[in-house]
Scaffold this motif. Structure first.
Motif, short mmCIF file in Angstrom:
data_model
loop_
_atom_site.label_atom_id
_atom_site.label_comp_id
_atom_site.label_asym_id
_atom_site.label_seq_id
_atom_site.Cartn_x
_atom_site.Cartn_y
_atom_site.Cartn_z
N HIS A 87 33.62 -47.06 -23.62
CA HIS A 87 34.24 -47.24 -24.94
C HIS A 87 33.98 -46.06 -25.88
O HIS A 87 34.90 -45.60 -26.57
N SER B 157 38.07 -51.43 -28.53
CA SER B 157 37.24 -52.56 -29.00
C SER B 157 38.04 -53.49 -29.89
O SER B 157 38.22 -54.66 -29.58
N HIS C 242 29.41 -42.85 -34.20
CA HIS C 242 29.83 -44.05 -33.46
C HIS C 242 29.04 -44.17 -32.15
O HIS C 242 28.56 -45.24 -31.80
N HIS D 162 26.37 -47.08 -30.74
CA HIS D 162 26.40 -47.74 -29.43
C HIS D 162 25.14 -47.49 -28.62
O HIS D 162 24.80 -48.29 -27.74
FE LIG Z 1 32.61 -49.05 -31.07
#
Ligand SMILES: [Fe+2]
Length: 422
Positions: free
Chosen positions: A48, A78, A138, A142
């Motif tokens: 992702h 997502s 980002h 994660h």
């Molecule tokens: Fe994300």
């Protein structure tokens, strides 16, 4: 946001390598399990964050970029409606394909194109540095999610696997006595106003009136939470918010997530395996509801965001973060007796606040799909502050607003008490 492309050429590969380093010790089996709908498999996270760079940077800005597999656009999106449909989140654990090896190949494919794009001269667009920065931030988010999620995955097997962490003895740190730090009433400026990166939800900086209050010098400990538990805290509806009481009954909560009682002794599951509960360490893995009930039982309340941020302004951003490798909250190193201010504002545990996750006055999400990053979640969630022991150190700011639904417990969330000044 910074507009230093050279820094990005260094930081992009560094953040990508840090993610893969976190996954080094995992077995392939570990990487495909989804232990509850909120948890995503490690393999999905790895793909992702790569999809994010592909979708928001390579496809719009690199004219010769070719997708490795167009189906990934659906599988690894997502929640970005503007991009297209998404594979259902609760079913991510069913994605046996692509294989983990193919996901790593996808990462390498995107990395090669990203490095080429970042080195291109002249840069293709003035928007690019901001988007790359967002992609880096980002990916750091994660990294924390990977550790939160693998902890939940590991907790779901009676084998209680050890990821790593807790490499030092517990006995050298003792919790300092709790002190109440008084803050006068006044107008406080809240939110980010600097030149570096921040998320859109930290702006605009604005003024808020804060009444006089007291803030606990440190987060509440396991020992203090155990006293609440032993006083029947989980059985006293008078201490609980109505939604919290209902959720607690529904899910049968009798202790924080990952606490376990064996032979009359308390243990907790950590990324370092199942260990005796350290009564001096900050209590962790509480829902907002448990944090609030504990605060009520203690004669206090949760701090507001504005209270927390104003108290944190003079505190350096230092503490127990992922780079320390402990991967679990612990008592402060110095005992916290040296200074007059609060300790452990940063690192160890995210601290629940009583503030709803809402837009600051004048907030406008950015245009386009990246506008979906934060703004559309500003309903029914609650703000947490300060970062935790699995957060990358460089990811945290004094103004950083994390947010979770009040019932969520699998994030490293604790509680720092506040009181009205009367
Ligand atoms: Fe994300």
């Amino acid at each position: 946001m910074p507009r230093d492309d050279r820094r990005l050429t260094d930081r992009y590969p560094a953040v990508r390598a840090a993610t893969e380093k976190l996954c080094e010790s995992l077995a392939e089996e570990d990487c495909i399990v989804q232990s509850m709908p909120d948890v995503s498999p490690t393999k999905w996270h790895l793909a992702h964050v790569t999809w994010f760079f592909e979708t928001f940077i390579l496809r719009p800005y690199s004219s010769d970029y070719r997708q490795m597999d167009p189906r990934y656009e659906f599988l690894f999106n997502s929640y970005y409606e503007a991009v297209g449909q998404q594979y259902p989140r609760p079913r991510r654990g069913l994605l046996t394909r692509p294989s983990l090896r193919e996901v790593y190949a996808y990462r390498a494919h995107v990395d090669e194109a990203m490095v080429e794009l970042l080195r291109s001269d002249p840069g293709p667009s003035p928007d690019l540095p901001d988007l790359v920065e967002l992609g880096i931030q980002h990916e750091q988010q994660h990294q924390e999610l990977i550790l939160m999620d693998i902890k939940h995955v590991y907790s779901s097997t009676p084998m209680f696997p050890v990821y790593r962490g807790r490499g030092e003895p517990r006995t050298d740190r003792v919790v300092p006595p709790l002190r109440w730090l008084e803050a006068p009433a006044g107008i406080r400026s809240v939110g980010y106003d600097g030149d570096g990166f921040c998320f859109d939800n930290e702006r605009p900086r604005h003024d808020e009136y804060v009444a006089a209050f007291r803030l606990a010098s440190r987060p509440a400990t396991n020992g203090e939470f155990l006293a609440f538990l032993e006083d029947g805290g989980y059985d006293r509806s008078d201490l609980w918010l109505s939604d919290g009481w209902a959720r607690s009954r529904e899910e049968g909560w009798t202790e924080p997530l990952y606490w376990l009682r064996r032979g009359g002794e308390w243990f907790e599951f950590t990324l370092g395996g199942l260990v005796p509960l350290d009564l001096d360490a900050p209590v962790c893995h509480l829902s907002l509801y448990e944090a609030d009930a504990f605060a009520t039982w203690s004669g206090g309340r949760l701090p507001t965001e504005a209270e927390w941020e104003s108290a944190a302004l003079a505190v350096p951003i230092d503490g127990n973060f992922v780079e320390d490798g402990i991967l679990h909250p612990r008592p402060p190193a110095s005992g916290g007796r040296g200074g007059a201010g609060p300790v452990q504002m940063f690192g160890d545990v995210w601290e629940w606040t009583r503030s709803a996750y809402a837009p600051y006055p004048g907030f406008r999400p950015p245009a386009g799909a990246v506008g979906e990053y934060n703004g559309k979640f500003m309903c029914n969630q609650q703000v947490l502050r300060g970062g935790c022991c699995v957060t990358p150190r460089s990811h945290v700011r004094t103004t950083y607003r994390n947010f979770f639904y009040p019932h969520c417990r699998w994030q490293f969330a604790g509680v720092r008490l506040a009181r009205d000044l009367d």
